[in-house]
Design a protein around this motif. Structure first.
Motif, mmCIF file in Angstrom:
data_model
loop_
_atom_site.group_PDB
_atom_site.id
_atom_site.type_symbol
_atom_site.label_atom_id
_atom_site.label_comp_id
_atom_site.label_asym_id
_atom_site.label_seq_id
_atom_site.Cartn_x
_atom_site.Cartn_y
_atom_site.Cartn_z
ATOM 1 N N ASP A 1 0.886 -1.166 0.000
ATOM 2 C CA ASP A 1 0.000 0.000 0.000
ATOM 3 C C ASP A 1 0.925 1.217 0.000
ATOM 4 N N SER B 1 1.137 3.975 1.756
ATOM 5 C CA SER B 1 1.696 4.473 3.019
ATOM 6 C C SER B 1 2.839 3.581 3.505
ATOM 7 N N ILE C 1 5.886 4.265 1.228
ATOM 8 C CA ILE C 1 6.528 5.536 1.599
ATOM 9 C C ILE C 1 7.366 5.356 2.861
ATOM 10 N N SER C 2 6.805 4.692 3.867
ATOM 11 C CA SER C 2 7.546 4.458 5.119
ATOM 12 C C SER C 2 8.833 3.679 4.863
ATOM 13 N N LYS D 1 4.860 10.982 -5.602
ATOM 14 C CA LYS D 1 4.199 9.695 -5.390
ATOM 15 C C LYS D 1 2.954 9.660 -6.275
ATOM 16 N N CYS E 1 2.312 1.248 -7.477
ATOM 17 C CA CYS E 1 2.739 2.424 -6.708
ATOM 18 C C CYS E 1 4.067 2.898 -7.304
#
Length: 132
Positions: free
Chosen positions: A40, A42, A45-46, A58, A125
């Protein structure tokens, strides 16, 4: 792998990453194309930020076709394929995608919309990160 990329880049260097989206949509098809997981946004990104990159862009790819993609994943999750059947499924789906007019048009529309808006979902993504 991200730590190795960070080490090799000069300050200001960019990394462009594209991964399969939809963490809960992993299925046998993913296994046969060599994916080990889906992400996912998020979590993706983490992962990138935890490796010292700053995110500069993004987005998701293939968002117009996402409802059909999601339906396909739901159907695949109900099936178990042998290795030979799974590999044949992948070959057939790739051939269909390469010649699919709807998919080709939706990709062009996706590209246009991404110029003006953040796309919150899709099949892939994409992140661009920078080393400081």
């Amino acid at each position: 792998a991200l730590a190795q990329c960070y080490r090799m880049l000069k300050p200001g260097g960019l990394i462009i990453l594209e991964v399969p989206a939809g963490e809960k949509l992993y299925d046998s098809y993913d296994k046969y194309v060599g994916h080990y997981r889906r992400y996912d946004m998020s979590g993706f990104i983490s992962l990138v930020e935890n490796n010292s990159f700053s995110i500069t862009m993004k987005t998701h790819l293939v968002f117009l076709a996402y409802p059909l993609f999601w339906l396909s994943k739901m159907i695949n999750n109900r099936k178990v394929y042998s290795d030979n059947d799974g590999q044949e499924l992948v070959r057939n789906r790739i051939a269909l995608a390469n010649n699919n007019i709807f998919l080709n048009i939706s990709l062009k529309i996706d590209k246009l919309i991404r110029k003006f808006f953040y796309i919150p979902y899709g099949v892939r993504c994409v992140l661009i990160g920078v080393k400081h």
